[in-house]
Design an enzyme around this catalytic site. Sequence first.
Site, PDB file in Angstrom:
ATOM      1  N   LYS A 262     -25.728 -15.251  -6.517  1.00 13.95           N
ATOM      2  CA  LYS A 262     -26.634 -14.101  -6.575  1.00 13.95           C
ATOM      3  C   LYS A 262     -26.244 -13.167  -5.434  1.00 13.95           C
ATOM      4  O   LYS A 262     -26.470 -13.465  -4.263  1.00 13.95           O
ATOM      5  CB  LYS A 262     -28.089 -14.537  -6.449  1.00 13.95           C
ATOM      6  CG  LYS A 262     -29.039 -13.370  -6.605  1.00 13.95           C
ATOM      7  CD  LYS A 262     -30.469 -13.838  -6.777  1.00 13.95           C
ATOM      8  CE  LYS A 262     -31.396 -12.686  -7.124  1.00 13.95           C
ATOM      9  NZ  LYS A 262     -31.367 -11.584  -6.185  1.00 13.95           N
TER      10      LYS A 262
ATOM     11  N   GLU B  39     -23.220  -5.690  -9.454  1.00  8.76           N
ATOM     12  CA  GLU B  39     -23.835  -5.549  -8.145  1.00  8.76           C
ATOM     13  C   GLU B  39     -22.815  -4.939  -7.192  1.00  8.76           C
ATOM     14  O   GLU B  39     -21.733  -5.497  -6.999  1.00  8.76           O
ATOM     15  CB  GLU B  39     -24.241  -6.958  -7.677  1.00  8.76           C
ATOM     16  CG  GLU B  39     -25.296  -7.008  -6.649  1.00  8.76           C
ATOM     17  CD  GLU B  39     -26.714  -6.857  -7.212  1.00  8.76           C
ATOM     18  OE1 GLU B  39     -26.874  -6.700  -8.445  1.00  8.76           O
ATOM     19  OE2 GLU B  39     -27.648  -6.887  -6.395  1.00  8.76           O
TER      20      GLU B  39
ATOM     21  N   LEU C 117     -35.204 -10.773 -12.139  1.00 10.42           N
ATOM     22  CA  LEU C 117     -35.207 -12.222 -12.308  1.00 10.42           C
ATOM     23  C   LEU C 117     -36.421 -12.879 -11.668  1.00 10.42           C
ATOM     24  O   LEU C 117     -36.797 -12.563 -10.550  1.00 10.42           O
ATOM     25  CB  LEU C 117     -33.939 -12.821 -11.685  1.00 10.42           C
ATOM     26  CG  LEU C 117     -32.613 -12.416 -12.323  1.00 10.42           C
ATOM     27  CD1 LEU C 117     -31.442 -12.848 -11.451  1.00 10.42           C
ATOM     28  CD2 LEU C 117     -32.482 -13.032 -13.714  1.00 10.42           C
TER      29      LEU C 117
ATOM     30  N   ASP D 199       0.836  -1.198   0.000  1.00 12.93           N
ATOM     31  CA  ASP D 199       0.000   0.000   0.000  1.00 12.93           C
ATOM     32  C   ASP D 199       0.872   1.249   0.000  1.00 12.93           C
ATOM     33  O   ASP D 199       0.546   2.258  -0.620  1.00 12.93           O
ATOM     34  CB  ASP D 199      -0.913   0.011   1.235  1.00 12.93           C
ATOM     35  CG  ASP D 199      -1.975  -1.076   1.145  1.00 12.93           C
ATOM     36  OD1 ASP D 199      -1.954  -1.821   0.154  1.00 12.93           O
ATOM     37  OD2 ASP D 199      -2.805  -1.159   2.062  1.00 12.93           O
ATOM     38  N   ALA D 200       1.980   1.166   0.727  1.00 13.82           N
ATOM     39  CA  ALA D 200       2.865   2.329   0.830  1.00 13.82           C
ATOM     40  C   ALA D 200       3.436   2.694  -0.548  1.00 13.82           C
ATOM     41  O   ALA D 200       3.509   3.863  -0.918  1.00 13.82           O
ATOM     42  CB  ALA D 200       3.994   2.040   1.810  1.00 13.82           C
TER      43      ALA D 200
HETATM   44  S1  IVH Z   1     -28.280 -10.994 -13.906  1.00 10.60           S
HETATM   45  C1  IVH Z   1     -32.361  -9.402 -16.282  1.00 10.60           C
HETATM   46  N1  IVH Z   1     -26.583 -11.898 -12.161  1.00 10.60           N
HETATM   47  O1  IVH Z   1     -30.500  -9.738  -8.752  1.00 10.60           O
HETATM   48  C2  IVH Z   1     -31.644  -9.313 -14.979  1.00 10.60           C
HETATM   49  N2  IVH Z   1     -28.286 -10.444 -11.411  1.00 10.60           N
HETATM   50  O2  IVH Z   1     -33.812  -9.557  -9.776  1.00 10.60           O
HETATM   51  C3  IVH Z   1     -30.325  -9.962 -15.086  1.00 10.60           C
HETATM   52  N3  IVH Z   1     -28.165  -9.944  -9.033  1.00 10.60           N
HETATM   53  O3  IVH Z   1     -31.536  -6.767 -10.073  1.00 10.60           O
HETATM   54  C4  IVH Z   1     -29.625  -9.905 -13.816  1.00 10.60           C
HETATM   55  N4  IVH Z   1     -26.419 -11.165  -8.589  1.00 10.60           N
HETATM   56  O4  IVH Z   1     -29.124  -6.807  -9.437  1.00 10.60           O
HETATM   57  C5  IVH Z   1     -27.663 -11.130 -12.359  1.00 10.60           C
HETATM   58  N5  IVH Z   1     -24.968 -12.787 -10.750  1.00 10.60           N
HETATM   59  C6  IVH Z   1     -26.061 -12.008 -10.943  1.00 10.60           C
HETATM   60  C7  IVH Z   1     -26.664 -11.288  -9.894  1.00 10.60           C
HETATM   61  C8  IVH Z   1     -27.789 -10.516 -10.174  1.00 10.60           C
HETATM   62  C9  IVH Z   1     -27.317 -10.350  -8.099  1.00 10.60           C
HETATM   63  C10 IVH Z   1     -29.321  -9.028  -8.814  1.00 10.60           C
HETATM   64  C11 IVH Z   1     -29.512  -8.037  -9.926  1.00 10.60           C
HETATM   65  C12 IVH Z   1     -30.985  -8.017 -10.231  1.00 10.60           C
HETATM   66  C13 IVH Z   1     -31.551  -8.959  -9.232  1.00 10.60           C
HETATM   67  C14 IVH Z   1     -32.535  -9.913  -9.880  1.00 10.60           C
END
Ligand code: IVH
Length: 671
Positions: free
Chosen positions: A119, A180, A86, A36-37
């Site tokens: 996820k 994310e 999703l 880091d330094a």
């Molecule tokens: S793909 C069409 N991949 O989960 C949406 N989403 O409702 C495609 N999320 O709002 C999303 N991890 O923010 C995707 N590996 C991942 C994810 C991810 C978290 C979140 C995303 C989305 C929500 C799904």
Amino acid sequence: MSSKTATPAERAAELRRILDYHLYRYHVLDDPEVSDAEYDRLFDELVALEEANPDLVTPDSPTQRAGAEPSAEFAKSEHLSPMGSLEKVTDENGLRKWADDVRKRLDSDEPVAYVTEPKIDGSAVSLVYENGAFVRGATRGDGIRGEDVSPNLRTIGAIPLRMQLAEGEVPSSVLEVRGEIYLPLSGFRALNERLAAEGKKTAPNPRNAAAGSLRQKNPQITASRPLSIWVHGLGHREGVDFEGHFEALEWLRSRGFRTNPFAGRHESIEEVAEVCREWERRRVELDYEIDGIVIKVDSLAQQRRLGSLHQRPRWARAYKWAPLTAQTKLLNIHIRVGRTGNLNPWAQLEPVEVGGVTISTATLHNEEDINRKDIRKGDLVIVQRAGDVIPQIVGPAGPHKRGTKRFRMPAKCPLCEAEVVKPEGEAMHRCPNRACPSRGLETLIHWVMAAMDIEGVGEQFVRGFWKEGLLRSMPDLYRITAEQLREYEGFGEISAAKAVDAIQRSKEQPFLRVLYGLNIPQVGWVTAQNLARHFGSVDRLISASQEEIQEVEGIGPDRAEAIAEWFSDEENRRLVEELRDLGLTFEAGEAERPVEGPLTGKTYVITGTLERWSREEARAALEAKGAKVGDSVSKKTAGLVVGEEPGSKLEKAKRVGVELLDEKAFERLIA
Ligand code: IVH
């Protein structure tokens, strides 16, 4: 190109490239090449160069990450392509049904491959890159329009301000990168501790904390939170195309984006189901919260044919698990008195299953913490298993029952009835009685586990034989015979002989370990080491005056007084004599000589529990590199190694600006 012959413009460009590269090594590859330094030195050079030549500042310069002023409102920003959401499934039947549906809709026998990704339970963002440079980024909003939080996103080191391009590559004119934003669990806990210490409202979970941090009006505040990103796809794109999603992820990674290492490609839905099962078990190993697995049809051509319904793609599903939190009743708050007399409260819970594990106890830190969280005996509480095995109580699950009372520490020690004290400015209540039985017991545990490190003789052994009355002091330990042990369940001929042998062999442990094991007030490992080095034998230490003790490195008047007082106590001297007669080491030897190494001259401090290292091992590893390991944090501390459930040392380190090292950083340091 060397800095001496380059023009300022050339050097600035070179520094930017180098700094970007090191950020990438650190955040994306998790494998930094420089300290880091060293990074700070290069950064400072660029700052100086840009200050002297303001026309050299570019918007994608690493110096521009935390520069923005607070803003009143976030502007709305329209996504170039919508951000969908999703559809979820909650079990394997749902998963198979979806796979059948996909197959039917594709209406052919062609193979379907899937990509699985954790996820991430964070906050979705879309990042726009024009000609390889980050230009703006927004929250998801309603999927069509989000809020432009660009100044805040720029503060996140894991987001590249410039894409890494291959030799001669012409960057895409416009590219939307989707991901994310999340807060690591360690950062979440540290943040909540800080908020609580400042008397502010704490965040209920890492997702809220991440979303809140991202929507701060003042980017400086966002910059102070250790946010990171996992990139999981692309939105609108020009000039780049891919056959499959997995290929796109690999491309993103190679262009400098942080994609999750646990993404995988699978040829069958059964493999996908296996991944979902595996990660439901393993999710607690991660330093971030995941609430399921996202499954996507890999082929982009198949994705197009499947299409979406109401902004929900038919080509993807979220396999969601039950949360890692649960509600249960707080049956009682108990107190355990530690080796140094601290009163440690812990919660007895009505057993409840959380994420596949039954939980019946949880740690509580101290009276203040219990009342800040406003939890009372009899309450229904929210318990959380997050990342580690030690469950936490988040807070009450509803209003208090009639008749419940705020928690108060007992006025008397539960074991010896001595009046409990709470030193000014400290969070812990203490039993001041040095003869308190719990301290005897805890001292013995400290002796066998931390100081002497006796193989096969641990806490259970000590507690068991303490109860039997066989073991009340350290000398007792050395008088235990194999015959005696064999009378107890769990000991056979061999195991009894082994335990006794290990105990006897511990007599060869060096002087500094013996000193450390005596549990002299305010004598931790470093002080024991310094005392052993300075005086060379217990006789010289016993005959030393308070003033002479004060001459030892790192020992102030208070500590010197406590040490002198301890050695002037008749009973303590008898203990030393008895141990010496039994053959323990009271003369300094080889072990007390300092090691020379890359960390010579630096002092580190450890707080909390590390996952893969005991305190002892961590200390030994640092010392093997020449470092000293201190008991308390000061401005001179080179770094604080922070484990789970860190103590007040963390606050102090932040106050005085000491570098914080999590377990990974610690491992990198000693590697
Ligand atoms: S793909 C069409 N991949 O989960 C949406 N989403 O409702 C495609 N999320 O709002 C999303 N991890 O923010 C995707 N590996 C991942 C994810 C991810 C978290 C979140 C995303 C989305 C929500 C799904």
